[in-house]
Design an enzyme around this catalytic site. Structure first.
Site, mmCIF file in Angstrom:
data_model
loop_
_atom_site.group_PDB
_atom_site.id
_atom_site.type_symbol
_atom_site.label_atom_id
_atom_site.label_comp_id
_atom_site.label_asym_id
_atom_site.label_seq_id
_atom_site.Cartn_x
_atom_site.Cartn_y
_atom_site.Cartn_z
ATOM 1 N N ASP A 36 0.855 -1.198 0.000
ATOM 2 C CA ASP A 36 0.000 0.000 0.000
ATOM 3 C C ASP A 36 0.889 1.245 0.000
ATOM 4 O OD1 ASP A 36 -3.226 0.407 1.141
ATOM 5 O OD2 ASP A 36 -1.893 2.147 0.992
ATOM 6 N N THR A 133 -15.729 -2.813 -9.477
ATOM 7 C CA THR A 133 -16.945 -2.171 -8.978
ATOM 8 C C THR A 133 -18.110 -2.348 -9.942
ATOM 9 O OG1 THR A 133 -17.893 0.040 -8.634
ATOM 10 C CG2 THR A 133 -15.943 -0.053 -9.980
ATOM 11 N N ASP A 134 -19.324 -2.209 -9.421
ATOM 12 C CA ASP A 134 -20.500 -2.250 -10.304
ATOM 13 C C ASP A 134 -20.601 -0.981 -11.152
ATOM 14 O OD1 ASP A 134 -21.220 -0.453 -8.279
ATOM 15 O OD2 ASP A 134 -23.143 -1.400 -7.829
ATOM 16 N N GLU A 135 -19.820 0.061 -10.782
ATOM 17 C CA GLU A 135 -19.954 1.344 -11.491
ATOM 18 C C GLU A 135 -19.467 1.258 -12.940
ATOM 19 O OE1 GLU A 135 -19.074 4.822 -9.142
ATOM 20 O OE2 GLU A 135 -19.323 3.696 -7.287
ATOM 21 N N TYR A 158 -13.772 8.000 -12.406
ATOM 22 C CA TYR A 158 -13.483 6.825 -11.547
ATOM 23 C C TYR A 158 -13.909 5.542 -12.245
ATOM 24 C CZ TYR A 158 -14.389 3.239 -8.000
ATOM 25 O OH TYR A 158 -14.438 2.046 -7.311
ATOM 26 N N ALA A 160 -14.638 5.009 -15.333
ATOM 27 C CA ALA A 160 -13.929 4.794 -16.604
ATOM 28 C C ALA A 160 -12.555 4.180 -16.338
ATOM 29 C CB ALA A 160 -13.786 6.110 -17.353
ATOM 30 N N LYS A 162 -11.718 2.338 -13.710
ATOM 31 C CA LYS A 162 -11.897 0.954 -13.244
ATOM 32 C C LYS A 162 -12.269 0.049 -14.429
ATOM 33 C CE LYS A 162 -11.749 -0.546 -9.585
ATOM 34 N NZ LYS A 162 -10.642 -1.077 -8.737
ATOM 35 N N ARG A 289 -24.054 16.147 -8.046
ATOM 36 C CA ARG A 289 -22.773 15.708 -8.626
ATOM 37 C C ARG A 289 -22.930 15.674 -10.146
ATOM 38 N NH1 ARG A 289 -21.147 9.754 -6.769
ATOM 39 N NH2 ARG A 289 -20.061 10.788 -5.079
ATOM 40 N N GLY A 291 -22.874 14.332 -13.828
ATOM 41 C CA GLY A 291 -22.858 12.960 -14.372
ATOM 42 C C GLY A 291 -23.296 11.916 -13.356
HETATM 43 P P1 NAD Z 1 -9.980 3.128 -0.258
HETATM 44 O O1 NAD Z 1 -9.877 4.412 -0.993
HETATM 45 O O2 NAD Z 1 -10.551 3.115 1.116
HETATM 46 O O3 NAD Z 1 -8.546 2.446 -0.153
HETATM 47 C C1 NAD Z 1 -7.664 2.395 -1.236
HETATM 48 C C2 NAD Z 1 -6.309 1.927 -0.728
HETATM 49 O O4 NAD Z 1 -5.420 1.880 -1.857
HETATM 50 C C3 NAD Z 1 -5.678 2.872 0.300
HETATM 51 O O5 NAD Z 1 -5.109 2.122 1.358
HETATM 52 C C4 NAD Z 1 -4.613 3.607 -0.491
HETATM 53 O O6 NAD Z 1 -3.503 4.000 0.297
HETATM 54 C C5 NAD Z 1 -4.217 2.551 -1.516
HETATM 55 N N1 NAD Z 1 -3.681 3.163 -2.735
HETATM 56 C C6 NAD Z 1 -4.225 4.176 -3.466
HETATM 57 N N2 NAD Z 1 -3.405 4.504 -4.486
HETATM 58 C C7 NAD Z 1 -2.341 3.662 -4.400
HETATM 59 C C8 NAD Z 1 -1.164 3.501 -5.183
HETATM 60 N N3 NAD Z 1 -0.910 4.273 -6.246
HETATM 61 N N4 NAD Z 1 -0.291 2.524 -4.835
HETATM 62 C C9 NAD Z 1 -0.531 1.733 -3.762
HETATM 63 N N5 NAD Z 1 -1.604 1.863 -2.971
HETATM 64 C C10 NAD Z 1 -2.504 2.818 -3.300
HETATM 65 O O7 NAD Z 1 -10.797 2.172 -1.241
HETATM 66 P P2 NAD Z 1 -11.850 1.024 -0.910
HETATM 67 O O8 NAD Z 1 -13.192 1.637 -0.782
HETATM 68 O O9 NAD Z 1 -11.326 0.166 0.181
HETATM 69 O O10 NAD Z 1 -11.831 0.230 -2.294
HETATM 70 C C11 NAD Z 1 -10.898 -0.839 -2.503
HETATM 71 C C12 NAD Z 1 -11.127 -1.419 -3.881
HETATM 72 O O11 NAD Z 1 -12.462 -1.923 -3.996
HETATM 73 C C13 NAD Z 1 -10.952 -0.413 -5.016
HETATM 74 O O12 NAD Z 1 -10.307 -1.054 -6.085
HETATM 75 C C14 NAD Z 1 -12.379 -0.027 -5.384
HETATM 76 O O13 NAD Z 1 -12.456 0.342 -6.746
HETATM 77 C C15 NAD Z 1 -13.102 -1.329 -5.118
HETATM 78 N N6 NAD Z 1 -14.531 -1.194 -4.750
HETATM 79 C C16 NAD Z 1 -14.901 -0.329 -3.756
HETATM 80 C C17 NAD Z 1 -16.243 -0.239 -3.390
HETATM 81 C C18 NAD Z 1 -16.703 0.654 -2.283
HETATM 82 O O14 NAD Z 1 -17.911 0.773 -2.045
HETATM 83 N N7 NAD Z 1 -15.823 1.286 -1.527
HETATM 84 C C19 NAD Z 1 -17.205 -1.023 -4.065
HETATM 85 C C20 NAD Z 1 -16.765 -1.888 -5.082
HETATM 86 C C21 NAD Z 1 -15.428 -1.975 -5.409
HETATM 87 P P1 TYD Z 2 -20.517 7.657 -2.516
HETATM 88 O O1 TYD Z 2 -20.447 7.159 -1.107
HETATM 89 O O2 TYD Z 2 -19.565 8.718 -2.934
HETATM 90 O O3 TYD Z 2 -20.399 6.371 -3.450
HETATM 91 P P2 TYD Z 2 -20.604 6.228 -5.070
HETATM 92 O O4 TYD Z 2 -20.638 7.569 -5.668
HETATM 93 O O5 TYD Z 2 -19.381 5.473 -5.466
HETATM 94 O O6 TYD Z 2 -21.862 5.457 -5.236
HETATM 95 O O7 TYD Z 2 -21.965 8.190 -2.796
HETATM 96 C C1 TYD Z 2 -23.117 7.346 -2.626
HETATM 97 C C2 TYD Z 2 -24.324 8.132 -3.061
HETATM 98 O O8 TYD Z 2 -24.533 9.223 -2.150
HETATM 99 C C3 TYD Z 2 -24.185 8.776 -4.429
HETATM 100 O O9 TYD Z 2 -25.463 8.760 -5.081
HETATM 101 C C4 TYD Z 2 -23.775 10.220 -4.127
HETATM 102 C C5 TYD Z 2 -24.490 10.480 -2.820
HETATM 103 N N1 TYD Z 2 -23.820 11.434 -1.905
HETATM 104 C C6 TYD Z 2 -24.551 12.492 -1.347
HETATM 105 O O10 TYD Z 2 -25.751 12.670 -1.614
HETATM 106 N N2 TYD Z 2 -23.905 13.330 -0.486
HETATM 107 C C7 TYD Z 2 -22.584 13.182 -0.178
HETATM 108 O O11 TYD Z 2 -22.048 14.006 0.601
HETATM 109 C C8 TYD Z 2 -21.865 12.091 -0.748
HETATM 110 C C9 TYD Z 2 -20.407 11.887 -0.417
HETATM 111 C C10 TYD Z 2 -22.523 11.238 -1.595
#
Ligand code: NAD
Ligand code: TYD
Length: 354
Positions: A36, A133-135, A158, A160, A162, A289, A291
């Protein structure tokens, strides 16, 4: 698979830390290497309880640095990669898209190259698990679900980035025969969630009597999954998923943002001993937001039917546990929001190359 070395990238982040903990505790015969860069989202506090375990090692490396990635592969010779490191916040991708290209696209290709090079003589028993991700599927209207066959149609920088990384993972399977699996998961929530994302941001603001910023009309819909259930799904797919296949992971748990924020307010008023309705008054509708994807919803039938996975907690239970965790870990929340932990790491790693 005894005596395996598994490299988990992004293990100091939200989801990665739960995956690292699960693997370190469940597989004492494995060596778990957490790679990390410790960006703003990476926090070794998340792993305090397991950092002294004999089967755990940490490497502070940026995946954009191909030489540094190769050095970690040469040193540890991993048999499996679980790749979570990423820039993960849609709002940040709108202001700084290139950061997402560097880490999510180039960083992923650096890891694929290192794995291909390390394993070139024999792919047997090796696996590159890409966590996505599902995005990548874009946005749904009021009905329908994303399946594994849904065409990619990302909208934000983001998603795009992924989607691009997913395509590279498939390209390495098709072109070089690299053994891969993918998981595409819906929105996670739970302990250690960085308070820039919806649920932890709202929890933080409710605690501090600050406005609760709901984007647009609040009718945007997300499918929420408890982070520990995502970690369980990754464990299953990493070990039992079919080579070169992808598995959608989701909670069958759709919430409009406004309904979710109202539920949070209700649960938190009860837990904080506030008058019913007090926190709801903090809800503030703010500029949308750009898009903004209307709705995400995952069809998780494949992972359920083929691997027997399903979520272990209801949303109400998961949310209640999450709120309790944040209330019991106010110091973690304060450190993260004040940036103190980042200053600490700057000092701690001041003399290192990365
Ligand atoms: P996060 O932002 O909490 O953590 C990302 C981690 O990656 C951090 O520890 C950061 O230090 C590390 N990192 C970032 N850039 C780096 C680099 N250049 N080199 C090495 N380490 C680096 O993210 P998360 O929410 O835990 O997501 C983890 C993974 O799961 C991601 O790939 C994300 O796309 C995917 N994902 C997340 C969600 C969600 O809801 N959070 C849902 C589906 C998939
Ligand atoms: P987020 O947690 O950023 O996840 P993602 O955009 O990856 O789905 O946002 C979840 C939803 O909540 C999204 O529709 C954007 C909305 N949102 C708000 O309404 N207010 C906020 O302050 C944030 C961060 C997100």
């Amino acid at each position: 698979m005894p005596n395996k070395t598994i490299l988990i990238t992004g293990g100091a982040g939200f989801i990665g830390s739960h995956v690292v903990r699960l693997f370190v505790n469940k597989y004492p015969d494995y060596k778990i290497v957490n790679l990390d860069a410790l960006t703003y989202a990476g926090n070794l506090e998340n792993l305090k309880d397991i950092e002294d375990k004999p089967n755990y090692t940490f490497e502070k490396v940026n995946i954009v640095d191909a030489d540094a990635v190769k050095a970690v592969f040469d040193k540890h010779k991993p048999d499996g990669i679980i790749h979570l490191a990423a820039e993960s916040h849609v709002d940040r991708s709108i202001t700084s898209p290139l950061d997402f290209v560097y880490t999510n696209v180039i960083g992923t290709v650096n890891l694929l190259n290192a794995a291909k090079e390390q394993w070139k003589d024999n792919f047997e028993g090796k696996r590159f698990h890409h966590v996505s991700t599902d995005e990548v599927y874009g946005a749904l209207g009021d009905t329908g679900f994303f399946t594994e066959e849904t065409a990619y149609d990302p909208h934000s920088p983001y998603s795009a980035s992924k989607a691009s990384s997913d395509h590279f993972v498939y390209a390495y399977a098709d072109t070089y025969g690299l053994p891969i699996v993918l998981t595409n998961c819906s929105n996670n929530y739970g302990p250690n969630h960085f308070p820039e994302k919806l649920i932890p941001l709202m929890i933080h603001n409710i605690i501090n009597h600050k406005p609760l910023p709901v984007y647009g009309d609040g009718k945007y819909t997300r499918d929420w999954l408890y982070v520990i259930d995502h970690a369980r799904a990754i464990d299953l797919v990493f070990h039992e998923g079919k080579n070169a296949e992808k598995y959608n992971v989701g909670g069958f748990n759709e919430w409009k943002n406004i309904d979710l924020v109202q539920l949070l307010c209700k649960q938190m008023d009860e837990k904080l001993g506030r008058e019913a309705g007090e926190s709801q008054k903090l809800i503030t509708f703010v500029k949308d937001r750009p898009g903004h994807d209307l709705r995400y919803a995952i069809d998780a039938t494949k992972i359920n039917k083929e691997l027997g996975w399903s979520p272990s907690v209801t949303f109400e239970e998961g949310l209640s546990k999450t709120i309790d965790w944040f209330l019991e870990n106010k110091e973690w929340l304060n450190n993260v929001t004040s940036g103190d932990y980042q200053k600490y790491y700057e000092g701690q790693y001041a003399n290192e190359a990365n």
